[in-house]
Design a protein around this motif. Sequence first.
Motif, PDB file in Angstrom:
ATOM      1  N   PRO A 382      74.983  58.496  59.876  1.00 58.47           N
ATOM      2  CA  PRO A 382      76.084  59.397  59.226  1.00 58.47           C
ATOM      3  C   PRO A 382      76.416  58.500  58.008  1.00 58.47           C
ATOM      4  CG  PRO A 382      76.558  58.986  61.531  1.00 58.47           C
ATOM      5  CD  PRO A 382      75.245  58.294  61.458  1.00 58.47           C
ATOM      6  N   THR A 383      76.670  59.326  56.852  1.00 57.62           N
ATOM      7  CA  THR A 383      76.641  58.887  55.653  1.00 57.62           C
ATOM      8  C   THR A 383      77.785  59.458  54.737  1.00 57.62           C
ATOM      9  OG1 THR A 383      74.169  58.547  55.514  1.00 57.62           O
ATOM     10  CG2 THR A 383      75.430  58.457  53.225  1.00 57.62           C
ATOM     11  N   VAL A 384      78.478  58.495  54.004  1.00 56.37           N
ATOM     12  CA  VAL A 384      79.475  58.969  53.115  1.00 56.37           C
ATOM     13  C   VAL A 384      78.897  58.723  51.651  1.00 56.37           C
ATOM     14  CG1 VAL A 384      81.677  58.432  52.144  1.00 56.37           C
ATOM     15  CG2 VAL A 384      81.200  58.507  54.648  1.00 56.37           C
ATOM     16  N   LEU A 385      78.773  59.717  50.689  1.00 56.01           N
ATOM     17  CA  LEU A 385      78.535  59.491  49.250  1.00 56.01           C
ATOM     18  C   LEU A 385      79.857  59.710  48.396  1.00 56.01           C
ATOM     19  CD1 LEU A 385      75.502  62.312  49.125  1.00 56.01           C
ATOM     20  CD2 LEU A 385      75.470  59.862  49.619  1.00 56.01           C
ATOM     21  N   TYR A 386      79.782  58.685  47.812  1.00 59.49           N
ATOM     22  CA  TYR A 386      81.022  58.793  47.000  1.00 59.49           C
ATOM     23  C   TYR A 386      80.652  58.344  45.429  1.00 59.49           C
ATOM     24  CZ  TYR A 386      81.257  53.468  47.229  1.00 59.49           C
ATOM     25  OH  TYR A 386      80.962  52.080  47.107  1.00 59.49           O
ATOM     26  N   PHE A 387      81.309  58.835  44.497  1.00 56.76           N
ATOM     27  CA  PHE A 387      80.932  58.923  42.901  1.00 56.76           C
ATOM     28  C   PHE A 387      81.961  58.201  42.166  1.00 56.76           C
ATOM     29  CE2 PHE A 387      79.869  62.678  45.445  1.00 56.76           C
ATOM     30  CZ  PHE A 387      78.557  62.494  45.315  1.00 56.76           C
ATOM     31  N   TRP A 388      81.583  57.751  40.935  1.00 61.05           N
ATOM     32  CA  TRP A 388      82.467  57.159  39.919  1.00 61.05           C
ATOM     33  C   TRP A 388      81.842  57.155  38.841  1.00 61.05           C
ATOM     34  CZ3 TRP A 388      80.883  52.764  37.235  1.00 61.05           C
ATOM     35  CH2 TRP A 388      79.698  52.129  37.496  1.00 61.05           C
ATOM     36  N   LEU A 466      77.970  63.310  55.363  1.00 59.67           N
ATOM     37  CA  LEU A 466      76.786  63.852  55.932  1.00 59.67           C
ATOM     38  C   LEU A 466      76.458  63.347  57.611  1.00 59.67           C
ATOM     39  CD1 LEU A 466      74.445  63.272  52.931  1.00 59.67           C
ATOM     40  CD2 LEU A 466      76.063  65.158  53.369  1.00 59.67           C
ATOM     41  N   ASP A 467      75.743  64.168  58.186  1.00 63.03           N
ATOM     42  CA  ASP A 467      75.306  63.875  59.507  1.00 63.03           C
ATOM     43  C   ASP A 467      73.925  62.888  59.317  1.00 63.03           C
ATOM     44  OD1 ASP A 467      73.077  65.506  59.445  1.00 63.03           O
ATOM     45  OD2 ASP A 467      74.103  66.867  60.649  1.00 63.03           O
ATOM     46  N   LYS A 468      73.383  62.463  60.564  1.00 69.48           N
ATOM     47  CA  LYS A 468      72.206  61.311  60.416  1.00 69.48           C
ATOM     48  C   LYS A 468      71.186  62.040  59.951  1.00 69.48           C
ATOM     49  CE  LYS A 468      71.475  61.750  65.462  1.00 69.48           C
ATOM     50  NZ  LYS A 468      71.390  61.208  66.748  1.00 69.48           N
ATOM     51  N   LYS A 469      71.117  63.461  60.004  1.00 68.95           N
ATOM     52  CA  LYS A 469      69.900  64.216  59.683  1.00 68.95           C
ATOM     53  C   LYS A 469      69.970  64.476  58.082  1.00 68.95           C
ATOM     54  CE  LYS A 469      68.910  66.200  64.149  1.00 68.95           C
ATOM     55  NZ  LYS A 469      68.590  67.377  64.764  1.00 68.95           N
ATOM     56  N   GLY A 470      70.961  64.131  57.418  1.00 68.15           N
ATOM     57  CA  GLY A 470      71.277  64.638  55.953  1.00 68.15           C
ATOM     58  C   GLY A 470      71.860  65.897  55.893  1.00 68.15           C
ATOM     59  N   ASN A 471      72.332  66.716  57.053  1.00 69.99           N
ATOM     60  CA  ASN A 471      73.031  67.870  56.792  1.00 69.99           C
ATOM     61  C   ASN A 471      74.569  67.715  56.398  1.00 69.99           C
ATOM     62  OD1 ASN A 471      70.792  69.464  57.641  1.00 69.99           O
ATOM     63  ND2 ASN A 471      71.261  69.009  59.755  1.00 69.99           N
ATOM     64  N   GLU A 487      87.220  62.453  60.565  1.00 68.37           N
ATOM     65  CA  GLU A 487      85.885  63.089  60.415  1.00 68.37           C
ATOM     66  C   GLU A 487      84.719  62.112  60.521  1.00 68.37           C
ATOM     67  OE1 GLU A 487      86.397  66.747  57.226  1.00 68.37           O
ATOM     68  OE2 GLU A 487      87.233  64.582  56.564  1.00 68.37           O
ATOM     69  N   LEU A 488      85.143  60.690  60.198  1.00 63.98           N
ATOM     70  CA  LEU A 488      84.124  59.753  60.441  1.00 63.98           C
ATOM     71  C   LEU A 488      83.662  59.576  61.741  1.00 63.98           C
ATOM     72  CD1 LEU A 488      85.209  56.919  57.830  1.00 63.98           C
ATOM     73  CD2 LEU A 488      83.117  58.624  57.685  1.00 63.98           C
ATOM     74  N   LEU A 489      84.766  59.493  62.621  1.00 67.71           N
ATOM     75  CA  LEU A 489      84.491  59.375  64.114  1.00 67.71           C
ATOM     76  C   LEU A 489      83.617  60.612  64.695  1.00 67.71           C
ATOM     77  CD1 LEU A 489      88.162  57.815  65.189  1.00 67.71           C
ATOM     78  CD2 LEU A 489      85.925  56.715  64.979  1.00 67.71           C
ATOM     79  N   GLY A 490      84.049  61.585  64.215  1.00 65.02           N
ATOM     80  CA  GLY A 490      83.277  63.049  64.790  1.00 65.02           C
ATOM     81  C   GLY A 490      81.966  62.741  64.387  1.00 65.02           C
ATOM     82  N   ALA A 491      81.467  62.373  63.124  1.00 65.33           N
ATOM     83  CA  ALA A 491      80.030  62.398  62.724  1.00 65.33           C
ATOM     84  C   ALA A 491      79.279  61.232  63.629  1.00 65.33           C
ATOM     85  CB  ALA A 491      80.126  61.725  61.292  1.00 65.33           C
ATOM     86  N   ILE A 492      80.171  60.090  63.807  1.00 62.99           N
ATOM     87  CA  ILE A 492      79.648  58.792  64.589  1.00 62.99           C
ATOM     88  C   ILE A 492      79.174  59.509  66.145  1.00 62.99           C
ATOM     89  CG2 ILE A 492      80.068  56.769  65.782  1.00 62.99           C
ATOM     90  CD1 ILE A 492      81.718  55.976  63.235  1.00 62.99           C
ATOM     91  N   ASN A 493      80.034  60.344  66.665  1.00 61.15           N
ATOM     92  CA  ASN A 493      80.073  60.660  67.931  1.00 61.15           C
ATOM     93  C   ASN A 493      79.175  61.924  68.335  1.00 61.15           C
ATOM     94  OD1 ASN A 493      81.534  58.539  68.741  1.00 61.15           O
ATOM     95  ND2 ASN A 493      83.334  59.894  68.271  1.00 61.15           N
ATOM     96  N   ASN A 494      78.687  62.626  67.199  1.00 64.04           N
ATOM     97  CA  ASN A 494      77.517  63.609  67.340  1.00 64.04           C
ATOM     98  C   ASN A 494      76.298  63.053  67.314  1.00 64.04           C
ATOM     99  OD1 ASN A 494      79.798  65.604  67.781  1.00 64.04           O
ATOM    100  ND2 ASN A 494      79.830  66.082  65.373  1.00 64.04           N
TER     101      ASN A 494
END
Length: 494
Positions: A382-388, A466-471, A487-494
Motif C-alpha cells: 500500500p502506497t501514498v503519493l504526495y506532492f510538493w 494506492l493498493d499493493k498492486k498499484g490500483n 483509509e490507510l488501515l483499510g488499504a493495509i488490511n485488504n
Amino acid sequence: MISKHTFVKINYVLLFLMKLKPIYLILSIVLFTVSCKRESEANIQDHQAYFGGVVINPNSDYIVLRKSRKLIDTLFLDKKNKFSYKLEDFEPGLYNFFDGKEAQSVLIHDKDSLMLRLNTLEFDESLVYTGTGAKENNYLMNLFLINEIEEKTTIGSCKNLDPIAFDKKYGTIRDSKLRDLKAFEIKNKTSKLFHKIATANINYLYYSHKELYPLVNYRHSDKDIFNLLPDNFYDYRKDIDYNSDVLKGYGIYYNFLLFHFNNIALQKHFEHSDDKIYDELLVDYNLDKMILIDEKINNESIKNILLNNTMMHFISVSNKTEDYDEMLQSFKAKSTNNNDISKATRIVESYKRLKPGQAMPEIKLLDKEDNHIYLNDLISKPTVLYFWSKDNKYSIINSHKRIKELNIKYPEVDFISINLDNITYEEQVSILNRYEVRNHNEYRFVAPEQSKETLSIKPIIKVFLLDKKGNIINAKAEMSNIRFEQELLGAINN
C-alpha cells in the motif's frame, strides 16, 4: 515644471512678438495663452499612471500584473530588486499583482504614481505604499489586515450566538468601519472609485458572514436553519450588485458571491428534494447552483469565473465520476469561456481514468541519480503519493512532517514524495534542507506539466492512496482529513 519643448516654443514666440504692434501683441499673447492652456489640458487627459517599487527577499525575479483574469504585463526586477512600469491608455480600477507565490490587490487611478515596498517574509504585513495614490491603498491594505484579525478573533466568539445577537455584533463592527471610512474620506478628499471599493469591502464582508452563519451554527439540522432566522436577516440581498465591473477583480466580492450562491442554492435544493442535510457533493445541489449563477449574473466575466469555480470544485472533491458528465454538460451550456470548458473537459476525462479500482497511469519519475523509473515499478505494498512545489513553503513543511508521523505509525505503507517543479535533485535537496524537513523517498517528474495534467494534481494537498498492486483506492485523499487514517488501515488490511 516647463518642458524643454515648451521652453523653446516660448522663446520663439517672444522673439516674434517683439516685432508686432501693441494691439497685435496683446491679441497674440491672448491666443498663445489659450493655446498653451489647451495643450496643458490635453496632456492632463492622457490616461497614464506609474506603478513600481522594491521587493525584499523576492520569491522570483518578476511581478505579474493583472486586471481581473486578464494579464497586463510581466514586470521584471532589476539587480536591486526594484521594478517600475508605466500604464498608458488604461482603465482605472483594481489591479492584482503576483510575485510568484502570493498576490495582493492595488487600486490605480489615472495620474497615480505608486511605489510599493514589501518583504515577502511577511507579505501583507510589510506592504506599504508611497507616492500619489498611496493614502487610498494604505487604507485598503490596513482594512485587509483588520479583516484578517477579525476573522481569527471574532468568529470564534460569535459562532454560537443566536441570529439577532450575531447580526448585532457584526452590524456594530461594520458601522464602526463605515464611520472610520467617512472620517478618512473627509480628511483626504478621496475619489468616488475609492469610496465604492472601500464601502464594498466593508459591506460585502458583513454580508459574507451572514451568508455563512446558518451553516456554521446549525450543522445538526440544516433544513430547519432558514426557519430559525429573522424575516429581515437577508434584507441586504435586494442591494446586491451581481454585475459590478468595478469589483469584478476584488477577492472579497468574489468570496461573498461564492458564499451567497452556496446558500441560495441550498435553499432552492431543499425546496425540491427530501434532503435535510447540506452536502456539497450532491450533483443536484451543484446543478442548482449553476442555474442560479446563470440566471442572476449578466456580466460575462463574473459569471464565467463563478461557473468555473463551481465546476472545478465539484470534480476535485467528488469521487462519483458518474456525475461528472451531467455537471460538464451544464457547465458547457452556460459558460462562454472556451479555455475553461476545454480544461474542465480534460480534467473530467482524467478523473474518469483515476477512479477507484483503476490502475495507476504509467508515469516516469527521476530518482536522485536522474535515472528514469516508472512509478508502478516502485509499488509493492500500500502506497501514498504526495506532492510538493518549491513555491508553497507551508505545504512542504506540513506534508513532510505529517508523512514522517504516519511513516512511524504505519510501517506497512510506502510514502512517496514527488516534486512538481522542473528542478535538479540538488535544488530539491536544498529546498528540503532550507525548511528542515526529512529527505525520504523523494522523486521528480520526467515531464512535470504533462504528468500534472495526467494526474490532475490540484489542489496540491490532494494525495493518492494506492493498493499493493498499484490500483487506485482514492485519487483525492487528504492527509488532514480525519478519515485518512481509516483509509490507510483499510488499504493495509485488504
